[in-house]
Design a protein around this motif. Structure first.
Motif, PDB file in Angstrom:
ATOM      1  N   VAL A 174     -13.847  20.574  18.129  1.00 26.25           N
ATOM      2  CA  VAL A 174     -12.619  19.848  17.818  1.00 26.25           C
ATOM      3  C   VAL A 174     -11.498  20.276  18.770  1.00 26.25           C
ATOM      4  N   GLU A 175     -11.387  21.572  19.018  1.00 30.73           N
ATOM      5  CA  GLU A 175     -10.346  22.080  19.908  1.00 30.73           C
ATOM      6  C   GLU A 175     -10.560  21.588  21.340  1.00 30.73           C
ATOM      7  N   ALA A 176     -11.813  21.545  21.782  1.00 29.89           N
ATOM      8  CA  ALA A 176     -12.104  21.050  23.133  1.00 29.89           C
ATOM      9  C   ALA A 176     -11.681  19.594  23.275  1.00 29.89           C
ATOM     10  N   GLU A 177     -12.005  18.785  22.292  1.00 36.28           N
ATOM     11  CA  GLU A 177     -11.664  17.368  22.362  1.00 36.28           C
ATOM     12  C   GLU A 177     -10.155  17.159  22.299  1.00 36.28           C
ATOM     13  N   ALA A 178      -9.441  18.030  21.589  1.00 34.88           N
ATOM     14  CA  ALA A 178      -7.989  17.940  21.550  1.00 34.88           C
ATOM     15  C   ALA A 178      -7.388  18.209  22.930  1.00 34.88           C
ATOM     16  N   LYS A 179      -8.125  18.937  23.766  1.00 38.23           N
ATOM     17  CA  LYS A 179      -7.672  19.231  25.126  1.00 38.23           C
ATOM     18  C   LYS A 179      -8.185  18.221  26.141  1.00 38.23           C
ATOM     19  N   GLY A 180      -8.907  17.207  25.656  1.00 38.41           N
ATOM     20  CA  GLY A 180      -9.360  16.138  26.533  1.00 38.41           C
ATOM     21  C   GLY A 180     -10.812  16.214  26.937  1.00 38.41           C
ATOM     22  N   ASP A 190      -5.412  26.385  33.327  1.00 34.80           N
ATOM     23  CA  ASP A 190      -4.032  26.204  32.861  1.00 34.80           C
ATOM     24  C   ASP A 190      -3.877  24.869  32.128  1.00 34.80           C
ATOM     25  N   ASP A 191      -4.871  24.555  31.299  1.00 38.42           N
ATOM     26  CA  ASP A 191      -4.895  23.339  30.483  1.00 38.42           C
ATOM     27  C   ASP A 191      -5.056  22.050  31.286  1.00 38.42           C
ATOM     28  N   GLU A 192      -5.352  22.151  32.584  1.00 36.22           N
ATOM     29  CA  GLU A 192      -5.689  20.965  33.370  1.00 36.22           C
ATOM     30  C   GLU A 192      -7.200  20.821  33.411  1.00 36.22           C
ATOM     31  N   LEU A 193      -7.699  19.628  33.097  1.00 32.39           N
ATOM     32  CA  LEU A 193      -9.126  19.392  32.930  1.00 32.39           C
ATOM     33  C   LEU A 193      -9.780  18.900  34.218  1.00 32.39           C
TER      34      LEU A 193
END
Length: 218
Positions: A174-180, A190-193
């Motif tokens: 769930v957390e991974a999908e929230a981050k895209g 740095d939260d860039e995918l």
């Protein structure tokens, strides 16, 4: 001395592209500064039937489910051809599985290995054996055997699979999908995918630039 940049690397044992990405990720992790990074590996269990349809092959290679479209089969056949081609260049073996596996138990095994500080002995064995068709990643007994082979105490693992480990596995997804995150291999810097094994070079460029600029790492 500045900290090594941190990269979150999402994988799934049933993804041939994730398997092919492991060597490059390990090389990046082992490199000296400013090229080297600290990699946090996290499992992300793909729901392959939701976008490629379900399939199961009998001993003759015939699909006994029959829900995939012709377009989906072309994508799948190309993907495995492409991965086998790349695997041959690297001295790896990729034998396409006869069904779509639920890799969650193997991923919970990874989380158990992480708690023991023995990620790589378990992780490398599971990837290699699965793609040689030498490991059933849906079988809890087989995963316990891999933990034991990696010198990891498996006492309590069955309860971990049924309870805390399953909850952690689901929360991480769930957390991974929230981050895209939507596929593997994926990398967060740095939260860039960045998605795809070929994007490891962009990851390398990003962390190298950050390290040289003295930017803080998450």
């Amino acid at each position: 001395m500045s900290r090594r940049p941190r990269v979150v690397h999402y994988f799934d044992y049933k993804s041939p592209y994730a398997y092919l990405a492991e060597r490059a990720a390990a090389e990046l992790e082992a490199a000296p500064a400013p090229l080297g990074v600290t990699i946090e590996r996290l499992p992300y269990t793909l729901d392959i039937p939701s976008y490629l349809g379900d399939a199961r092959l009998d001993e003759s290679g015939r699909d006994v489910v029959g829900t995939r479209s012709a377009h989906q089969w072309r994508r799948v056949r190309y993907a495995y051809m492409d991965c086998r081609r790349e695997a041959a260049r690297r001295g790896l073996v990729i034998r396409g599985p006869r069904k779509i596996y639920d890799s969650s138990i193997a991923h919970i095994g990874f989380l158990w290995a992480a708690r023991a500080g023995r990620i790589r002995p378990y992780h490398d064995r599971v990837f290699e054996k699965f793609w040689k068709r030498a490991l059933d990643i849906e079988d809890p007994a087989a995963i316990r055997a891999e933990l034991a082979a990696a010198a990891i105490d498996d006492a309590g693992f069955a309860a971990f699979v049924a309870g805390e480990g399953r909850a952690l596995h689901n929360r991480l997804r769930v957390e991974a999908e929230a981050k895209g995150v939507f596929g593997v291999p994926s990398y967060l810097v740095d939260d860039e995918l960045y998605w795809g094994s070929e994007r490891i070079e962009r990851v390398r460029e990003r962390v190298t630039a950050s390290a040289r600029a003295g930017a803080p790492s998450t």
